[in-house]
Design an enzyme around this catalytic site. Sequence first.
Site, PDB file in Angstrom:
ATOM      1  N   HIS A 185      17.957   4.332  14.326  1.00 39.92           N
ATOM      2  CA  HIS A 185      17.501   3.904  15.499  1.00 39.92           C
ATOM      3  C   HIS A 185      17.442   4.444  16.991  1.00 39.92           C
ATOM      4  O   HIS A 185      16.629   4.289  17.718  1.00 39.92           O
ATOM      5  CB  HIS A 185      19.163   3.153  15.725  1.00 39.92           C
ATOM      6  CG  HIS A 185      18.959   2.095  14.672  1.00 39.92           C
ATOM      7  ND1 HIS A 185      17.539   0.936  15.493  1.00 39.92           N
ATOM      8  CD2 HIS A 185      19.393   0.975  14.101  1.00 39.92           C
ATOM      9  CE1 HIS A 185      17.826  -0.641  14.621  1.00 39.92           C
ATOM     10  NE2 HIS A 185      19.039   0.408  13.812  1.00 39.92           N
ATOM     11  N   ARG A 292      -1.798  -3.518   8.037  1.00 42.70           N
ATOM     12  CA  ARG A 292      -1.306  -3.419   6.538  1.00 42.70           C
ATOM     13  C   ARG A 292      -0.887  -4.354   5.793  1.00 42.70           C
ATOM     14  O   ARG A 292       0.802  -4.337   6.604  1.00 42.70           O
ATOM     15  CB  ARG A 292      -0.606  -1.884   6.715  1.00 42.70           C
ATOM     16  CG  ARG A 292      -1.124  -0.672   6.763  1.00 42.70           C
ATOM     17  CD  ARG A 292      -0.080   0.656   7.424  1.00 42.70           C
ATOM     18  NE  ARG A 292      -1.790   2.639   6.241  1.00 42.70           N
ATOM     19  CZ  ARG A 292      -1.645   2.862   7.228  1.00 42.70           C
ATOM     20  NH1 ARG A 292      -0.948   2.766   8.715  1.00 42.70           N
ATOM     21  NH2 ARG A 292      -2.395   3.765   6.995  1.00 42.70           N
ATOM     22  N   ARG A 328      -6.255  -5.336   6.068  1.00 36.83           N
ATOM     23  CA  ARG A 328      -6.454  -5.078   4.626  1.00 36.83           C
ATOM     24  C   ARG A 328      -5.745  -5.947   3.387  1.00 36.83           C
ATOM     25  O   ARG A 328      -4.256  -6.328   3.764  1.00 36.83           O
ATOM     26  CB  ARG A 328      -5.873  -3.220   4.321  1.00 36.83           C
ATOM     27  CG  ARG A 328      -5.970  -2.891   3.768  1.00 36.83           C
ATOM     28  CD  ARG A 328      -5.767  -1.852   3.548  1.00 36.83           C
ATOM     29  NE  ARG A 328      -4.351  -1.352   3.289  1.00 36.83           N
ATOM     30  CZ  ARG A 328      -3.995  -0.537   3.719  1.00 36.83           C
ATOM     31  NH1 ARG A 328      -4.700   1.090   4.475  1.00 36.83           N
ATOM     32  NH2 ARG A 328      -2.389   0.596   3.390  1.00 36.83           N
ATOM     33  N   GLU A 427     -11.928   5.314   1.127  1.00 35.58           N
ATOM     34  CA  GLU A 427     -10.957   6.043   0.817  1.00 35.58           C
ATOM     35  C   GLU A 427     -10.873   6.199  -0.332  1.00 35.58           C
ATOM     36  O   GLU A 427     -10.747   7.611  -0.626  1.00 35.58           O
ATOM     37  CB  GLU A 427      -9.907   5.661   0.813  1.00 35.58           C
ATOM     38  CG  GLU A 427      -9.595   4.066   0.287  1.00 35.58           C
ATOM     39  CD  GLU A 427      -8.091   3.760   0.428  1.00 35.58           C
ATOM     40  OE1 GLU A 427      -7.243   4.190   0.982  1.00 35.58           O
ATOM     41  OE2 GLU A 427      -8.227   2.260   0.563  1.00 35.58           O
ATOM     42  N   ASN A 450      -7.190   9.479   5.495  1.00 29.63           N
ATOM     43  CA  ASN A 450      -5.780   9.924   4.466  1.00 29.63           C
ATOM     44  C   ASN A 450      -5.665  10.040   3.025  1.00 29.63           C
ATOM     45  O   ASN A 450      -5.344  11.060   2.103  1.00 29.63           O
ATOM     46  CB  ASN A 450      -4.613   9.013   4.870  1.00 29.63           C
ATOM     47  CG  ASN A 450      -3.642   8.267   6.054  1.00 29.63           C
ATOM     48  OD1 ASN A 450      -4.778   8.882   7.101  1.00 29.63           O
ATOM     49  ND2 ASN A 450      -3.593   7.525   6.915  1.00 29.63           N
ATOM     50  N   ASP A 451      -6.111   9.247   2.353  1.00 26.90           N
ATOM     51  CA  ASP A 451      -6.777   8.936   1.320  1.00 26.90           C
ATOM     52  C   ASP A 451      -8.151   9.711   0.787  1.00 26.90           C
ATOM     53  O   ASP A 451      -7.777  10.030  -0.325  1.00 26.90           O
ATOM     54  CB  ASP A 451      -6.377   7.690  -0.215  1.00 26.90           C
ATOM     55  CG  ASP A 451      -4.941   6.970  -0.274  1.00 26.90           C
ATOM     56  OD1 ASP A 451      -4.179   8.110  -0.862  1.00 26.90           O
ATOM     57  OD2 ASP A 451      -4.416   6.079   0.383  1.00 26.90           O
ATOM     58  N   ARG A 461      -1.370  13.593  -1.024  1.00 21.09           N
ATOM     59  CA  ARG A 461      -1.208  13.622   0.621  1.00 21.09           C
ATOM     60  C   ARG A 461       0.875  14.050   0.730  1.00 21.09           C
ATOM     61  O   ARG A 461       0.864  14.448   1.703  1.00 21.09           O
ATOM     62  CB  ARG A 461      -1.245  12.718   0.682  1.00 21.09           C
ATOM     63  CG  ARG A 461      -1.144  10.860   0.680  1.00 21.09           C
ATOM     64  CD  ARG A 461      -1.570   9.831   0.763  1.00 21.09           C
ATOM     65  NE  ARG A 461      -1.398   9.199   2.372  1.00 21.09           N
ATOM     66  CZ  ARG A 461      -1.467   8.147   2.464  1.00 21.09           C
ATOM     67  NH1 ARG A 461      -2.204   7.058   1.857  1.00 21.09           N
ATOM     68  NH2 ARG A 461      -1.761   7.340   3.379  1.00 21.09           N
ATOM     69  N   CYS A 498      -9.817   3.860  10.228  1.00 21.33           N
ATOM     70  CA  CYS A 498      -8.431   4.009  10.852  1.00 21.33           C
ATOM     71  C   CYS A 498      -7.811   4.494  10.072  1.00 21.33           C
ATOM     72  O   CYS A 498      -6.120   4.793   9.996  1.00 21.33           O
ATOM     73  CB  CYS A 498      -8.139   2.929   9.952  1.00 21.33           C
ATOM     74  SG  CYS A 498      -8.600   2.362   7.884  1.00 21.33           S
TER      75      CYS A 498
HETATM   76  C1  PEP Z   1      -6.045   5.951   4.499  1.00 19.71           C
HETATM   77  O1  PEP Z   1      -5.742   5.926   3.421  1.00 19.71           O
HETATM   78  O2  PEP Z   1      -6.331   6.551   5.517  1.00 19.71           O
HETATM   79  C2  PEP Z   1      -5.086   4.628   5.015  1.00 19.71           C
HETATM   80  C3  PEP Z   1      -5.874   3.815   6.426  1.00 19.71           C
HETATM   81  O3  PEP Z   1      -4.521   4.204   4.341  1.00 19.71           O
HETATM   82  P1  PEP Z   1      -2.640   3.902   3.668  1.00 19.71           P
HETATM   83  O4  PEP Z   1      -2.546   5.372   4.928  1.00 19.71           O
HETATM   84  O5  PEP Z   1      -2.318   2.965   4.146  1.00 19.71           O
HETATM   85  O6  PEP Z   1      -3.055   5.005   2.799  1.00 19.71           O
HETATM   86 MG    MG Z   2      -5.461   4.575   2.259  1.00 11.10          MG
END
Ligand code: PEP
Ligand code: MG
Length: 570
Positions: A185, A292, A328, A427, A450-451, A461, A498
């Site tokens: 918090h 998300r 999404r 991704e 990210n993926d 990751r 994204c």
């Molecule tokens: C990503 O994979 O870049 C993405 C935005 O999705 P998440 O981080 O929710 O897997």
């Molecule tokens: Mg992803």
Amino acid sequence: MWKIKGIAASAGIAIGKIMHMQEAVHDFCRLVDASQTPAEKERFYAAQQAAEKELEILQERTAANMGEQQAEVFAAHKLMVTDPSFVEVVLNHIDNQASAEAAVEYAANEIAAMFAGLDSEYMQERAADIKDIGKRLVRILQGGTAEVNYTGILAAQDLLPSDTAALDLDCVSGFITALGGKTSHSSILARAAGIPAVVGVGSALEKLNNGDTVIVDGHVGEVLVNPEEDILADYRLRIKKEQERAALLASVGHLPSETLDGHHIELACNIGTPGDMEKVIAAGAEGVGLFRTEFLFLDKTSVPTEEEQVESYKAVLAAMPDKKIVIRTLDAGGDKQLPFIGGLPEANPALGLRAIRLCMVYQDVFKTQLRALLRASVAGNLHIMFPMIATVDELLSAKALLQEAAKELTQEGVPYKSDVAVGIMVEVPAAAAIADILAEEVDFFSIGTNDLVQYTMAADRMNEHVAYLSDYFQPPVVRLIGNVAKAAQKAGKWVGMCGEMAGDPLATPLLVGLGLTELSMNGRAVPIVKHRIRQLDVKQTQKWADEILSLRTASDIKKRLEEIALEFEI
Ligand code: PEP
Ligand code: MG
């Protein structure tokens, strides 16, 4: 001078004198004579009323200072103070001859322990709330006041929501706490209020004396105690530079996100709940590039109803009715197991039944979400996005189910927009490799780095041992982004991003040069990325991108981007 290491919880630097927060006194009388029971109950009821009044004031004050969303916690506390099950436990303890203070403390601890034992992170956070209420009631019962004028750098074991809200934030310039982490918090509130904070310093807190001069470095999580004059001068200069930078970025806030040669790069935000929309608007973003929707599902013991979902999606769309909102569909499975969808044991969950793959197995759950999305579409400019698409067949099956949901709604006479844009996240490297084919079937692409990094580099990751591979500046990742952008452009579709890379200002010239026209990020990154965009010339960025595509290593790419960054004002 000596140093304390902690966790960097809220960025920024503060210099000031230490003031320890007073902790509530616990040595009150615990046991009372049976004849005093009715009087103790009356004292409890009076404290309950006083607490409600205090919480009302805190709610109003926090809403005015930090926004409605931050204030919600006090509305929840007001409900908890009068919650029948809490009151019942308190009264039972008083019946057993506990004093009102002791009864409140026992009840709060018992209920907090129950919440803390539950599996959900959300419920565990409620444990902190109930303890906070207990503390407030005990203080009131002991005749304590809510207002203490703290100034300088506040040092505390932990800062509960009511502690922070009772502070005059113009007088407190930094926080140091013994407990807590980045998501506690106190950290969240410090970030929301823009106050530098270092948390989790443990027993080192006790070594700080009231009146010690300290530098709180919220960037690296360090506290410098009684520093020498030259160090103080150095940090004062850094504070001045940060203030100049903040003023410049604040002035960019609502200017258009346009390059020097007039190209518009859409800046959007990633959100997790409808409550985040306040921040999207405040950040000067132009919409949502990734909602998300997992949050609607993760804390539940059963599938959220179609009605519940319609309400959440509509709330997001209605907050920015003429802006693009990309929602999404469910990205569960992998590390985000849903309690009501039997999590099958999988050797490699990240490579298993996740996202669109899971949705195509549990089609009833998926169809409900698609119906809810279509029903909500009347409230704004909805774009539906499918996650983890790897093949054309997956995309066609998802689109067919969307068609089926639309047909049902037509038959039922339920209104929806028939021209909702449909896109996919890119991704998975497989999707990047066939981007030209997929582009024929979508309205847009959004690259999820990210993926995409995880699957391209074959590096989990979440695994720190392979973190050196988890880098979006790795040449194979940059090249895939380039391929996707080319394929989309050729097909006349827009391509955005994204993943975390979209919010990294170092990457901005490269992404614009590769042809991305939308970047979706955390609200805090919007001003700096916008400032970069406003200093770019697209022709020049294309030259940089071509040059970067030929570089051999991630560090070569970063080094070149750092050189390029030197050309910008910030
Ligand atoms: C990503 O994979 O870049 C993405 C935005 O999705 P998440 O981080 O929710 O897997
Ligand atoms: Mg992803």
